[in-house]
Design a protein around this motif. Structure first.
Motif, PDB file in Angstrom:
ATOM      1  N   LEU A  97       0.822  -1.206   0.000  1.00 58.57           N
ATOM      2  CA  LEU A  97       0.000   0.000   0.000  1.00 58.57           C
ATOM      3  C   LEU A  97       0.856   1.256   0.000  1.00 58.57           C
ATOM      4  CD1 LEU A  97      -2.119  -2.106   0.883  1.00 58.57           C
ATOM      5  CD2 LEU A  97      -2.968  -0.447   2.503  1.00 58.57           C
ATOM      6  N   ASN A  98       0.322   2.289  -0.604  1.00 57.27           N
ATOM      7  CA  ASN A  98       0.906   3.617  -0.504  1.00 57.27           C
ATOM      8  C   ASN A  98       0.977   3.975   0.979  1.00 57.27           C
ATOM      9  OD1 ASN A  98       0.932   6.558  -0.235  1.00 57.27           O
ATOM     10  ND2 ASN A  98       0.525   6.626  -2.427  1.00 57.27           N
ATOM     11  N   LYS A  99       2.098   4.520   1.425  1.00 64.32           N
ATOM     12  CA  LYS A  99       2.275   4.786   2.860  1.00 64.32           C
ATOM     13  C   LYS A  99       1.257   5.791   3.403  1.00 64.32           C
ATOM     14  CE  LYS A  99       6.050   8.031   2.128  1.00 64.32           C
ATOM     15  NZ  LYS A  99       7.501   8.101   2.055  1.00 64.32           N
ATOM     16  N   LYS A 100       0.655   6.557   2.528  1.00 64.04           N
ATOM     17  CA  LYS A 100      -0.411   7.483   2.931  1.00 64.04           C
ATOM     18  C   LYS A 100      -1.564   6.736   3.616  1.00 64.04           C
ATOM     19  CE  LYS A 100      -3.931  10.294   0.663  1.00 64.04           C
ATOM     20  NZ  LYS A 100      -4.308  11.002  -0.548  1.00 64.04           N
ATOM     21  N   PHE A 101      -1.717   5.445   3.281  1.00 62.95           N
ATOM     22  CA  PHE A 101      -2.838   4.657   3.799  1.00 62.95           C
ATOM     23  C   PHE A 101      -2.442   3.709   4.934  1.00 62.95           C
ATOM     24  CE2 PHE A 101      -3.904   5.814  -0.570  1.00 62.95           C
ATOM     25  CZ  PHE A 101      -5.110   6.454  -0.349  1.00 62.95           C
ATOM     26  N   TRP A 102      -1.196   3.785   5.369  1.00 63.02           N
ATOM     27  CA  TRP A 102      -0.744   2.921   6.459  1.00 63.02           C
ATOM     28  C   TRP A 102      -1.413   3.327   7.774  1.00 63.02           C
ATOM     29  CZ3 TRP A 102       5.327   2.765   5.753  1.00 63.02           C
ATOM     30  CH2 TRP A 102       5.625   2.134   4.537  1.00 63.02           C
ATOM     31  N   GLY A 103      -1.598   2.356   8.641  1.00 69.52           N
ATOM     32  CA  GLY A 103      -2.077   2.622   9.992  1.00 69.52           C
ATOM     33  C   GLY A 103      -3.546   2.999  10.082  1.00 69.52           C
ATOM     34  N   GLN A 104      -4.326   2.740   9.028  1.00 66.21           N
ATOM     35  CA  GLN A 104      -5.743   3.104   9.021  1.00 66.21           C
ATOM     36  C   GLN A 104      -6.664   1.891   8.956  1.00 66.21           C
ATOM     37  OE1 GLN A 104      -6.561   6.163   6.025  1.00 66.21           O
ATOM     38  NE2 GLN A 104      -4.400   6.717   6.054  1.00 66.21           N
ATOM     39  N   GLY A 105      -6.085   0.697   9.006  1.00 65.06           N
ATOM     40  CA  GLY A 105      -6.897  -0.514   8.915  1.00 65.06           C
ATOM     41  C   GLY A 105      -7.276  -0.901   7.497  1.00 65.06           C
ATOM     42  N   ILE A 106      -6.747  -0.197   6.518  1.00 60.42           N
ATOM     43  CA  ILE A 106      -7.109  -0.452   5.125  1.00 60.42           C
ATOM     44  C   ILE A 106      -6.538  -1.774   4.642  1.00 60.42           C
ATOM     45  CG2 ILE A 106      -6.766   0.382   2.763  1.00 60.42           C
ATOM     46  CD1 ILE A 106      -7.106   3.231   3.944  1.00 60.42           C
ATOM     47  N   ALA A 107      -5.278  -2.053   4.956  1.00 60.57           N
ATOM     48  CA  ALA A 107      -4.677  -3.332   4.556  1.00 60.57           C
ATOM     49  C   ALA A 107      -5.452  -4.485   5.182  1.00 60.57           C
ATOM     50  CB  ALA A 107      -3.209  -3.387   4.950  1.00 60.57           C
ATOM     51  N   LYS A 108      -5.826  -4.343   6.443  1.00 60.39           N
ATOM     52  CA  LYS A 108      -6.570  -5.405   7.129  1.00 60.39           C
ATOM     53  C   LYS A 108      -7.937  -5.612   6.468  1.00 60.39           C
ATOM     54  CE  LYS A 108      -7.929  -7.028  11.709  1.00 60.39           C
ATOM     55  NZ  LYS A 108      -9.385  -7.102  11.768  1.00 60.39           N
ATOM     56  N   GLU A 109      -8.627  -4.528   6.159  1.00 56.83           N
ATOM     57  CA  GLU A 109      -9.950  -4.632   5.531  1.00 56.83           C
ATOM     58  C   GLU A 109      -9.857  -5.339   4.178  1.00 56.83           C
ATOM     59  OE1 GLU A 109     -13.429  -1.569   3.970  1.00 56.83           O
ATOM     60  OE2 GLU A 109     -12.197  -0.977   5.697  1.00 56.83           O
ATOM     61  N   ALA A 110      -8.864  -4.961   3.379  1.00 56.27           N
ATOM     62  CA  ALA A 110      -8.688  -5.589   2.064  1.00 56.27           C
ATOM     63  C   ALA A 110      -8.244  -7.043   2.204  1.00 56.27           C
ATOM     64  CB  ALA A 110      -7.683  -4.795   1.236  1.00 56.27           C
ATOM     65  N   ALA A 111      -7.354  -7.308   3.151  1.00 52.29           N
ATOM     66  CA  ALA A 111      -6.876  -8.678   3.360  1.00 52.29           C
ATOM     67  C   ALA A 111      -8.000  -9.583   3.872  1.00 52.29           C
ATOM     68  CB  ALA A 111      -5.689  -8.687   4.317  1.00 52.29           C
ATOM     69  N   GLU A 112      -8.846  -9.066   4.751  1.00 47.90           N
ATOM     70  CA  GLU A 112      -9.981  -9.867   5.232  1.00 47.90           C
ATOM     71  C   GLU A 112     -10.920 -10.222   4.086  1.00 47.90           C
ATOM     72  OE1 GLU A 112     -11.398  -7.356   8.424  1.00 47.90           O
ATOM     73  OE2 GLU A 112     -10.368  -8.593   9.928  1.00 47.90           O
ATOM     74  N   ALA A 113     -11.152  -9.285   3.177  1.00 47.14           N
ATOM     75  CA  ALA A 113     -11.992  -9.576   2.007  1.00 47.14           C
ATOM     76  C   ALA A 113     -11.326 -10.630   1.127  1.00 47.14           C
ATOM     77  CB  ALA A 113     -12.246  -8.296   1.211  1.00 47.14           C
ATOM     78  N   SER A 114     -10.019 -10.551   0.984  1.00 45.07           N
ATOM     79  CA  SER A 114      -9.278 -11.539   0.186  1.00 45.07           C
ATOM     80  C   SER A 114      -9.337 -12.917   0.831  1.00 45.07           C
ATOM     81  CB  SER A 114      -7.815 -11.103   0.030  1.00 45.07           C
ATOM     82  OG  SER A 114      -7.728  -9.874  -0.651  1.00 45.07           O
ATOM     83  N   LEU A 115      -9.195 -12.972   2.141  1.00 49.05           N
ATOM     84  CA  LEU A 115      -9.281 -14.260   2.845  1.00 49.05           C
ATOM     85  C   LEU A 115     -10.691 -14.845   2.727  1.00 49.05           C
ATOM     86  CD1 LEU A 115      -7.165 -13.498   6.031  1.00 49.05           C
ATOM     87  CD2 LEU A 115      -6.627 -15.195   4.253  1.00 49.05           C
ATOM     88  N   ALA A 116     -11.701 -14.009   2.859  1.00 47.72           N
ATOM     89  CA  ALA A 116     -13.078 -14.488   2.702  1.00 47.72           C
ATOM     90  C   ALA A 116     -13.268 -15.070   1.300  1.00 47.72           C
ATOM     91  CB  ALA A 116     -14.076 -13.358   2.958  1.00 47.72           C
ATOM     92  N   TYR A 117     -12.708 -14.421   0.299  1.00 53.05           N
ATOM     93  CA  TYR A 117     -12.784 -14.921  -1.071  1.00 53.05           C
ATOM     94  C   TYR A 117     -12.065 -16.267  -1.178  1.00 53.05           C
ATOM     95  CZ  TYR A 117     -12.794 -14.865  -6.160  1.00 53.05           C
ATOM     96  OH  TYR A 117     -12.997 -15.177  -7.478  1.00 53.05           O
ATOM     97  N   ALA A 118     -10.886 -16.355  -0.575  1.00 51.91           N
ATOM     98  CA  ALA A 118     -10.102 -17.594  -0.629  1.00 51.91           C
ATOM     99  C   ALA A 118     -10.872 -18.764  -0.026  1.00 51.91           C
ATOM    100  CB  ALA A 118      -8.775 -17.404   0.102  1.00 51.91           C
ATOM    101  N   PHE A 119     -11.506 -18.533   1.119  1.00 46.38           N
ATOM    102  CA  PHE A 119     -12.177 -19.625   1.823  1.00 46.38           C
ATOM    103  C   PHE A 119     -13.588 -19.887   1.305  1.00 46.38           C
ATOM    104  CE2 PHE A 119      -9.172 -18.235   5.354  1.00 46.38           C
ATOM    105  CZ  PHE A 119      -8.253 -19.247   5.078  1.00 46.38           C
ATOM    106  N   ASN A 120     -14.325 -18.841   0.957  1.00 47.43           N
ATOM    107  CA  ASN A 120     -15.735 -18.998   0.604  1.00 47.43           C
ATOM    108  C   ASN A 120     -15.993 -19.178  -0.889  1.00 47.43           C
ATOM    109  OD1 ASN A 120     -16.331 -18.635   3.339  1.00 47.43           O
ATOM    110  ND2 ASN A 120     -16.475 -16.426   3.080  1.00 47.43           N
ATOM    111  N   VAL A 121     -15.133 -18.616  -1.726  1.00 45.99           N
ATOM    112  CA  VAL A 121     -15.332 -18.728  -3.172  1.00 45.99           C
ATOM    113  C   VAL A 121     -14.386 -19.779  -3.762  1.00 45.99           C
ATOM    114  CG1 VAL A 121     -15.273 -17.493  -5.386  1.00 45.99           C
ATOM    115  CG2 VAL A 121     -16.135 -16.337  -3.327  1.00 45.99           C
ATOM    116  N   LEU A 122     -13.109 -19.675  -3.429  1.00 46.00           N
ATOM    117  CA  LEU A 122     -12.138 -20.634  -3.961  1.00 46.00           C
ATOM    118  C   LEU A 122     -12.129 -21.942  -3.178  1.00 46.00           C
ATOM    119  CD1 LEU A 122      -9.142 -18.217  -4.655  1.00 46.00           C
ATOM    120  CD2 LEU A 122     -10.939 -18.978  -6.230  1.00 46.00           C
ATOM    121  N   ASN A 123     -12.776 -21.928  -2.006  1.00 45.90           N
ATOM    122  CA  ASN A 123     -12.881 -23.113  -1.160  1.00 45.90           C
ATOM    123  C   ASN A 123     -11.514 -23.668  -0.746  1.00 45.90           C
ATOM    124  OD1 ASN A 123     -14.577 -24.829   0.275  1.00 45.90           O
ATOM    125  ND2 ASN A 123     -14.483 -26.406  -1.304  1.00 45.90           N
TER     126      ASN A 123
END
Length: 175
Positions: A97-123
């Motif tokens: 991520l651009n450092k402007k967005f560090w420390g705001q929970g943005i990486a976590k929010e995007a990563a959680e969506a990616s993990l949900a996709y990995a487990f729920n869509v890609l199984n």
């Protein structure tokens, strides 16, 4: 494409190339990578991510934008690692991520969506993540994502005596 409360994870566009190049040329952003990237290297990487998403039928390292403003944040997503590591085959989750967005929970929010996709869509049954042992911010994010430390390893793309060669491996299994 994935959407969260604040983000859109989507296919790459031509408009992403300049801000991605700026991110990849930033010494602080690239601190735990072997080198910053030139514009040409950055464009090739973005195009590789775009091709990966097309090849996989819609998933990979997505471009991330702020839903409210359309501003480019960076990339977050999933990639197959069929044979590169001793712990392959596996699917890796990663972020930059651009450092402007560090420390705001943005990486976590995007990563959680990616993990949900990995487990729920890609199984998938599990997802791994790894970083240099010096990259405590990413390691802390792995912990916040519910990932568990598995091992230390030498990254095969780096000489064993390189400052960044020693990596930590985390894993999260589908709950």
């Amino acid at each position: 494409m994935l959407e969260t409360d604040h983000l859109i994870l989507r296919q790459w566009t031509e408009n992403d190339l300049q801000p991605f190049a700026e991110l990849n040329a930033d010494q602080e952003v690239m601190k735990y990578f072997p080198a910053v990237l030139s514009r040409e290297e950055s464009d090739k990487l973005a195009n590789r991510f775009k091709d990966m998403i097309n090849f996989n039928g819609g998933w990979g390292f997505w471009a991330v934008e702020m839903k409210a403003t359309g501003e480019f944040v960076g990339c977050v997503g999933l990639v197959n690692q069929p044979d590169r590591f001793d712990f392959s085959p596996c699917t890796e989750i990663g972020w930059r991520l651009n450092k402007k967005f560090w420390g705001q929970g943005i990486a976590k929010e995007a990563a959680e969506a990616s993990l949900a996709y990995a487990f729920n869509v890609l199984n998938l049954s599990e997802v791994v993540s790894f970083t240099s042992i010096h990259n405590t911010p990413s390691e802390n994010l792995m912990k916040r994502l519910g990932m568990r430390k598995q091992a230390l390893f030498l990254h095969p793309a780096l000489p064993p005596d390189h400052y960044l060669a020693q990596h930590v491996l985390y894993k999260r299994s589908r709950e």
